[in-house]
Design an enzyme around this catalytic site. Structure first.
Site: not given
Ligand code: GLN
Length: 507
Positions: A87, A162, A186
């Site tokens: 990532k 994400s 994410s």
């Molecule tokens: N969708 C969640 C957020 O926007 C989780 C994102 C993540 O785990 N980085 O914060």
């Protein structure tokens, strides 16, 4: 050779390593084939937009060194020759760490994250960075400054977020293993949307050194793979204390609980709670798949027990207060002085900082910074931030109590299968609600696995569904074992998405 390479791409990381060790192909030939595929996957109408940067030279150098080591008779590491995607919020020598943001677009870290270094030391070959929602903020990949990634099961749908790019790359069979980060889901949610396995370890089990911070009390580096046994292999390398991250726990690496055909789930108490399995907004078809998976676990010897998690209803609100608060503080460092892009450099310092952040950050990141600053500000912190911490504590206590009655807790990973690109972009709250089932484990710091548990009909073909397996803090190996035994007793792991490379890859 062509056949050997085709075999590599068909398997998981364990199979990949075994084939290389058996001399079916050199690491260099395998890595060259990965690089060729990564280039093709971004071309034409079927482009995934999953890749942000490729380190071809570094990957080839590393592959040649591994081949040389092998020829010299050195003991191969547990990830010998396994290509990995990272990532884009993980620092790694040779690859820019853009975090999916304009602000950091070409920024290259001067050091390598502990998690990445441990994989490299075990023989893995980082090949590329994967697309992501800017700074990890999003559930669909659509908040990337570099455009959305497509889901290999249906290109009109999100692969989740994400960690959108890493998940799509693994699901499309371009790399067998990827590292993402999981702050509120994410890694688990994209794993579910893409029909692969993803695991968020116990908070503190894997070093965050070199992971660009979003919500520091929630962030964990987390792997994505095609099988749970690959996650076990990866975790055994990745986890363990790190003197460079004071929040790592003084624990040895996660050791897989050996799962072979003789191992059953006899006596394992599988907790199911109405708050996660009957909640508002849960797609009935998703629920049916997870119910069927629980039945399968029972057939394998487990016992179903009912538990309660009353505060789960407040998990989304709590998470978005805590995560935004921490993000507003963490992202203050992007000021045009220390990292990346600078705008308005000829003006006063304050004006330069404002212009840099205005031009560099996307809409969602700005929304979170505003929200986070508000909930931490004098006069409001007691009502919002401090209150959220109280609910977080209560949720953790409720989970502790639930784990007195059960060994693992099972829930859907996401309330729906992959949604359409664009479906939630104008409605941030709908996007936040999509995280309802992953944020409880994040707030409590407990380990949680997502493993494929079936398919539902989508308009363009089948869409995968993921099941979560949560375990008490430090019982990472238990969650993985339950998931692995389920995986081995179900047909989902071998299903592949219809996505294909735009043209034949010469092997
Ligand atoms: N969708 C969640 C957020 O926007 C989780 C994102 C993540 O785990 N980085 O914060």
């Amino acid at each position: 050779m062509a056949e050997a390479l085709a075999e590599l791409f068909a398997g998981d990381a364990n199979a990949w390593r075994a084939a290389l060790l058996a001399g079916r192909a050199t690491v260099r030939a395998a890595v060259d084939a990965v690089l060729a595929r990564l280039e093709r996957c971004e071309r034409g109408p079927g482009a995934l937009n999953a890749v942000l940067a490729v380190d071809a030279a570094g990957a080839r150098r590393r592959a040649d060194a591994l081949d040389a080591d092998r020829a010299a008779g050195r003991v191969p590491g547990p990830l010998f020759g396994v290509p990995v995607a990272l990532k884009a919020n993980l620092c790694a020598e040779g690859l820019p760490t853009s975090c999916g943001s304009r602000l950091l677009a070409d920024w290259c870290a001067p050091y390598t994250a502990t998690a990445v270094q441990r994989l490299v030391d075990a023989g893995a070959v980082p090949v590329a960075t994967g697309n992501m929602d800017e700074f990890g903020m999003g559930s669909s990949g659509e908040n990337s400054a570099f455009g959305p990634t497509r889901n290999p099961w249906d290109p009109g749908r999100t692969p989740g977020g994400s960690s959108s790019g890493p998940a799509a790359l693994v699901a499309a069979g371009l790399v067998p293993l990827a590292l993402g980060s999981d702050t509120g889901g994410s890694v688990r949610q994209p794993a579910a949307f893409c029909g692969i396995a993803g695991f968020k370890p116990t908070y503190g089990r894997v070093s965050r050194h070199g992971l660009v911070a979003y919500g520091s009390s929630l962030d964990q580096v987390a792997p994505l793979a095609r099988s749970v046994r690959d996650l076990e292999l990866c975790l055994s390398v990745l986890s363990g204390a790190d003197e460079r991250d004071a929040t790592t726990l003084p624990e040895p690496p996660v050791v897989p609980e050996l799962a072979d055909e003789h191992m059953t789930l006899d006596g394992v108490r599988v907790g199911v709670c109405p708050e996660l399995l009957e909640g508002e907004g849960l797609d009935p078809a998703v629920r049916a798949r997870v119910e069927a998976a629980v039945d399968r676990l029972v057939e394998l010897g487990a016992r179903r027990v009912a538990v309660r998690l009353p505060s789960a209803a407040h998990a989304v609100a709590t998470y978005y207060v805590v995560a935004a608060a921490e993000a507003s503080s963490n992202l203050a460092r992007f000021d045009g002085v220390r990292y990346g892009r600078r705008e308005g450099g000829e003006r006063s310092l304050q004006e330069m900082i404002a212009a840099t952040r205005e031009a560099g950050f996307g809409e969602e990141v700005k929304r979170r910074i505003l929200l986070g600053t508000y909930v931490l500000s004098r006069g409001h912190a007691e009502a919002w931030y401090v209150q959220a911490l109280r609910v977080r504590r209560r949720l953790r206590d409720e989970l502790d109590a639930a784990f007195e009655q059960c060994d693992v807790l099972v829930a859907p990973t996401a309330p729906t299968p992959a949604f359409a690109l664009g479906e939630h972009v104008r409605d941030p709250l709908a996007m936040y609600r999509a995280d309802a089932l992953t944020v409880p484990a994040s707030l409590a710091g407990v380990p949680a696995l997502s493993v494929p548990c079936g398919f539902v009909d989508g308009p363009a073909g089948p869409l995968p569904v993921g099941m979560q397996v949560l375990a008490p803090a430090l019982a990472d190996a238990r969650a993985l074992r339950v998931g692995r035994l389920y995986e081995e007793a179900s047909p989902w792991r071998d299903r592949r998405p219809p996505w294909a490379l735009p043209d034949e890859v010469p092997a």
